[in-house]
Design an enzyme around this catalytic site. Sequence first.
Site, short mmCIF file in Angstrom:
data_model
loop_
_atom_site.label_atom_id
_atom_site.label_comp_id
_atom_site.label_asym_id
_atom_site.label_seq_id
_atom_site.Cartn_x
_atom_site.Cartn_y
_atom_site.Cartn_z
CE LYS A 52 32.61 -25.02 61.01
NZ LYS A 52 33.71 -24.06 60.73
CG HIS A 106 37.42 -33.41 59.85
ND1 HIS A 106 37.58 -32.87 61.10
CD2 HIS A 106 37.35 -32.36 58.98
CE1 HIS A 106 37.63 -31.54 60.99
NE2 HIS A 106 37.50 -31.21 59.73
CB SER A 163 28.92 -25.34 63.58
OG SER A 163 30.13 -24.78 63.18
#
Length: 299
Positions: A51, A112, A142
């Site tokens: 995010k 990620h 987020s």
Amino acid sequence: MNETKVDWEVRRYEVGEVEGIPLTKIICDKWDKIWAFQAKPDDLLISTYAKAGTTWIQEIVDMIQHDGDLEKCKRASTYERHPFIEWVFHENSPTGLDLAEAMPSPRTLKTHLPVQLVPPSFWEQNCKIIYVARNAKDNVVSYYHFHRMNQIMPEPGTWEEFFEKYVTGKVLWGSWYDHVKGWWDAKDNHRILYLFFEDIKENPRREIQKVLQFLGKHLEKEVLDKIIHHTQFEVMRRNPMANYTFLPPEILDHSISPFMRKGTVGDWKNYFTVAQNERFDEEYKQKMAGTSLTFRMEL
């Protein structure tokens, strides 16, 4: 992808750990394969903490690589255009690795993972990597909303509970602090372009120019203008190949919160209590001491 949804028993993932970093159990089970992934010298890796503007930079890069050709950029969903190397959706669907391995070169891949968990072949092959970092306060908000709408992410609990997990690094992909600092340090020894979400928001032209230069591309002004326009938040939000509406609502429930929610800087002020903000600032001061890395929490 939608065709397989009937066979899916959608439930929230359980969490395991790889070297102390929380990851879904389904990723942990395939970790040996992920770690052994073979990168190629012309691979481009897009890396972010979750995010932090991942889909945004993916779309920017894709448009640069295809000289602003919109049709080519709508050839498939983000997930298929840029395989998410460690992601395992479901036993019955292709993993990010499967998609990556089936893809012709040159490949653009996504992760990620914190820097220490990136498959070693990326360093051995001296691959180019683009990293995007986002300020922690907006990032946690987020991430919280993403857990709410994503029916396979671990249960977020209340905002207060999620805030606590985030501050202590007990969320998927681990501590935001370790992630952004680890990649910041790595940029001195590897081909890493380190960008900030807030900078792209403030001056997309300048930041996209950095990406162009990093990728060794030159585009005419009209093409650059087109890329800036089509990678604006409101335009991308309507793009079904980028906004993740291609996944069934059983997985991503956009009625709870859209995948592309606000894309702004400073939205944290609508969520943080005074006490949370003080707690966060205290923690932030301790954990960011001794690094040259700085963030803007508002524009």
